[in-house]
Design an enzyme around this catalytic site. Structure first.
Site, mmCIF file in Angstrom:
data_model
loop_
_atom_site.group_PDB
_atom_site.id
_atom_site.type_symbol
_atom_site.label_atom_id
_atom_site.label_comp_id
_atom_site.label_asym_id
_atom_site.label_seq_id
_atom_site.Cartn_x
_atom_site.Cartn_y
_atom_site.Cartn_z
ATOM 1 N N GLU A 53 0.722 -1.712 0.469
ATOM 2 C CA GLU A 53 -0.093 -0.068 -0.235
ATOM 3 C C GLU A 53 0.821 1.007 0.205
ATOM 4 O O GLU A 53 0.349 2.458 0.782
ATOM 5 C CB GLU A 53 -0.897 -0.210 1.131
ATOM 6 C CG GLU A 53 -1.908 -1.380 0.879
ATOM 7 C CD GLU A 53 -3.211 -1.053 1.869
ATOM 8 O OE1 GLU A 53 -2.972 0.143 2.846
ATOM 9 O OE2 GLU A 53 -3.806 -1.686 1.587
ATOM 10 N N GLU A 164 -5.700 -8.482 0.556
ATOM 11 C CA GLU A 164 -6.419 -8.425 1.503
ATOM 12 C C GLU A 164 -7.635 -8.452 1.144
ATOM 13 O O GLU A 164 -8.297 -7.297 0.401
ATOM 14 C CB GLU A 164 -5.965 -7.187 2.366
ATOM 15 C CG GLU A 164 -4.828 -7.289 3.037
ATOM 16 C CD GLU A 164 -4.281 -5.770 3.235
ATOM 17 O OE1 GLU A 164 -5.252 -5.331 4.124
ATOM 18 O OE2 GLU A 164 -2.975 -5.669 4.470
#
Length: 210
Positions: A53, A164
């Protein structure tokens, strides 16, 4: 690592790359693990993610959400090359390399260099956090499908792993999204069973929104 070895649990390893200018300490720690445990360790590694991220954190959305320091595509590609230089030969030579990020960074063409540099793409996607888009649990499947297809189109023939996703059982409401065991079960069925399991490498996450 010892727990994974003792339980024969497969590992998706991550190299931390946000807010740093070097990954030498990470690479050194990995080499020490290889030296200590050898094939008992390396045989369990199914993939290496160079970063997580980072691209999101430096995006307009990440900055607005005060998500902390990240790194841009140029830096991520440099770290990928650092990893390849260190482990391109030896027991990890055949382990596929990827980068994990939020779904919305992949259609952004400024990040294409990262797509080109890896073997697989990691997708983090939570309809729970998609405020302003009708993120009620009954609409979660549609929101996930839309994000997944946009990311898939952006990465071309690179394999897409869902690194995720999930729906929390407790925590705060997020716009129309409500955490509960019932909703977590609905999301498991609607997104996991219908769309992902036995089709896409998937890592379930976020049982509790902290």
């Amino acid at each position: 690592f010892e727990a994974a070895i003792e339980t024969q649990t497969y590992i998706l390893l991550g190299i931390w790359t946000s807010g740093v200018t070097s990954i030498e300490k990470e690479l050194s720690a990995l080499q020490k693990a290889i030296d200590k445990w050898g094939s008992k360790f390396t045989d369990l590694i199914i993939g290496i993610s160079i970063g997580s991220e980072d691209l999101y954190r430096v995006s307009a959305t990440g900055v607005a959400n005060k998500s902390g320091p990240g790194n841009g595509p140029k830096e991520i590609v440099a770290f990928i090359n650092d990893y390849k230089k260190a482990f391109g030969k030896g027991p990890l030579a055949g382990v596929p390399i990827g980068h994990v990020d939020t779904w919305d960074v992949w259609p952004n063409t400024t990040n294409k260099a990262v797509i080109d540099a890896v073997d697989w793409i990691g997708l983090d996607e939570y309809p729970y956090y998609e405020n302003g888009k009708g993120n009620d649990i009954k609409n979660a499947g549609k929101l996930f499908d839309s994000a997944f297809e946009k990311a898939k189109a952006a990465v071309g023939d690179k394999p897409l792993w869902v690194t995720e996703t999930g729906w929390p059982t407790d925590g705060p409401d997020w716009d129309e999204a409500v955490p509960s065991v019932k909703n977590a079960k609905y999301y498991w069925d609607e997104v996991g069973c219908r769309q992902l399991f036995n089709k896409v490498p998937t890592f379930w996450y976020n049982l509790r929104d902290s």
